[in-house]
Every structure is written in structure tokens, then in C-alpha cells.
Motif scaffolding. Structure first.
Motif, mmCIF file in Angstrom:
data_model
loop_
_atom_site.group_PDB
_atom_site.id
_atom_site.type_symbol
_atom_site.label_atom_id
_atom_site.label_comp_id
_atom_site.label_asym_id
_atom_site.label_seq_id
_atom_site.Cartn_x
_atom_site.Cartn_y
_atom_site.Cartn_z
ATOM 1 N N ILE A 1 32.269 4.100 -0.352
ATOM 2 C CA ILE A 1 33.670 4.512 -0.321
ATOM 3 C C ILE A 1 33.981 5.781 0.399
ATOM 4 N N ALA A 2 32.847 6.698 0.328
ATOM 5 C CA ALA A 2 33.164 7.991 1.328
ATOM 6 C C ALA A 2 33.539 7.801 2.464
ATOM 7 N N SER A 3 32.976 6.700 3.280
ATOM 8 C CA SER A 3 33.018 6.637 4.843
ATOM 9 C C SER A 3 34.079 5.715 5.188
ATOM 10 N N VAL A 4 34.984 5.235 4.410
ATOM 11 C CA VAL A 4 35.919 4.617 4.671
ATOM 12 C C VAL A 4 37.392 5.349 4.474
ATOM 13 N N LYS A 5 38.477 5.037 5.123
ATOM 14 C CA LYS A 5 39.705 5.558 5.102
ATOM 15 C C LYS A 5 40.768 4.366 4.088
ATOM 16 N N LEU A 6 40.990 4.755 2.977
ATOM 17 C CA LEU A 6 41.729 3.912 1.952
ATOM 18 C C LEU A 6 43.102 4.112 2.175
ATOM 19 N N THR A 7 43.788 3.057 1.850
ATOM 20 C CA THR A 7 45.291 3.174 1.831
ATOM 21 C C THR A 7 45.503 4.037 0.504
#
Length: 153
Positions: free
Chosen positions: A34-40
Motif C-alpha cells: 500500500i505504501a508504494s502505490v498511488k491510491l485514488t
């Protein structure tokens, strides 16, 4: 361009996971992404709704009880989270992660910050070499050094 040349925490995470798959293929592990992805915005809202607010999931979890431990949790960093004097750097995110590490230790997990690939491999190999049976909490027959060995001086 320089941004992409710099080693990131995600690069370290990929290396560690590749190592685990290659050298310890039967070990069950999970790596938090989760820390390495850009969430909408909507994804971020949904993620927040299902997470425990005061628990910062470490980057790597090995689901295998070994020795005196229930499992292994590693919070990966690209550099030491400690000051030269051994104290944790004054950063709210690091303090929150450290609180999680301390809670996990109190529950019987081996948990720590790690930032150097070779030391991470050493820790994983040490952990996985422990005997299967559980031992008393106050015993350390394996002679593994305390977390002090991983703090930079």
C-alpha cells in the motif's frame, strides 16, 4: 531522471521478496504494497475504513512461528531510522511505526526496522534457522544479539 536512479524502499522490498522466493520457496510471507502505490481518493477512503488507525503494518511479514517467536515482521527503510546516538529519529511516522513494532514484540513476534539488504538476509536466515518448538520468553538459547546490533553508531 535522478529520482529514478535513487534506490527506493520499494526496490529494497522487491529484492528481499525475490530473495525469499528463491532461497526459501516454502516460507509463507506477505509484503505490504500500500505504501508504494498511488491510491485514488476513493481507494484511500476505502483503505482507511478497513485499517486499524494506530497500527502501521510493517513491510514484510513471515508467517512462520520459530523458536520463541510467533512470526517475523520487518519494517524496511532505505536508511537507518536511528540517530547516531541510537535514539529513533524524531519523525511522527517513524514513531508510529516504532509503536507498532513494540506492540508486535509484546505479542511474541520478532519485529524490527531494517535498512541494509545483507543484514535483512542475515536476520531472515537466522530467524528461519530457529527450532520449531516454542521456548520460554525469558530464554535465548540461540545467542542472537539484541536489536542493538542493527542500530548504526
Amino acid at each position: 531522471m535522478e529520482k529514478y536512479m535513487k534506490h527506493s524502499e520499494f526496490d529494497l522490498q522487491k529484492r528481499v521478496c525475490s530473495y525469499l522466493r528463491a532461497v526459501h520457496p516454502d516460507v509463507l510471507f506477505m509484503s505490504d504494497t500500500i505504501a508504494s502505490v498511488k491510491l485514488t481518493k476513493m481507494q484511500a477512503v476505502r483503505n482507511k475504513q478497513i485499517q486499524k488507525p494506530d497500527f502501521k503494518t510493517p513491510d514484510l511479514i513471515i508467517f512462520q512461528p520459530k523458536g520463541n517467536f510467533t512470526g517475523l515482521f520487518i519494517e524496511l527503510k532505505i536508511e537507518s531510522p536511528y540517530k547516531l546516538n541510537g535514539e529513533l529519529k524524531s519523525n511522527t511516522h517513524l514513531r508510529d511505526q516504532n509503536k507498532t513494532i513494540e506492540k508486535l514484540k509484546a505479542l511474541g513476534y520478532h519485529a524490527s526496522f531494517q535498512w541494509e539488504f545483507d543484514k535483512i538476509v542475515k536476520l531472515i536466515n537466522w530467524y528461519l534457522s530457529l527450532k520449531e518448538e516454542r521456548i520460554k520468553v525469558d530464554e535465548n538459547p540461540f545467542g542472537y544479539p539484541s536489536d542493538e546490533i542493527f542500530k548504526s553508531k
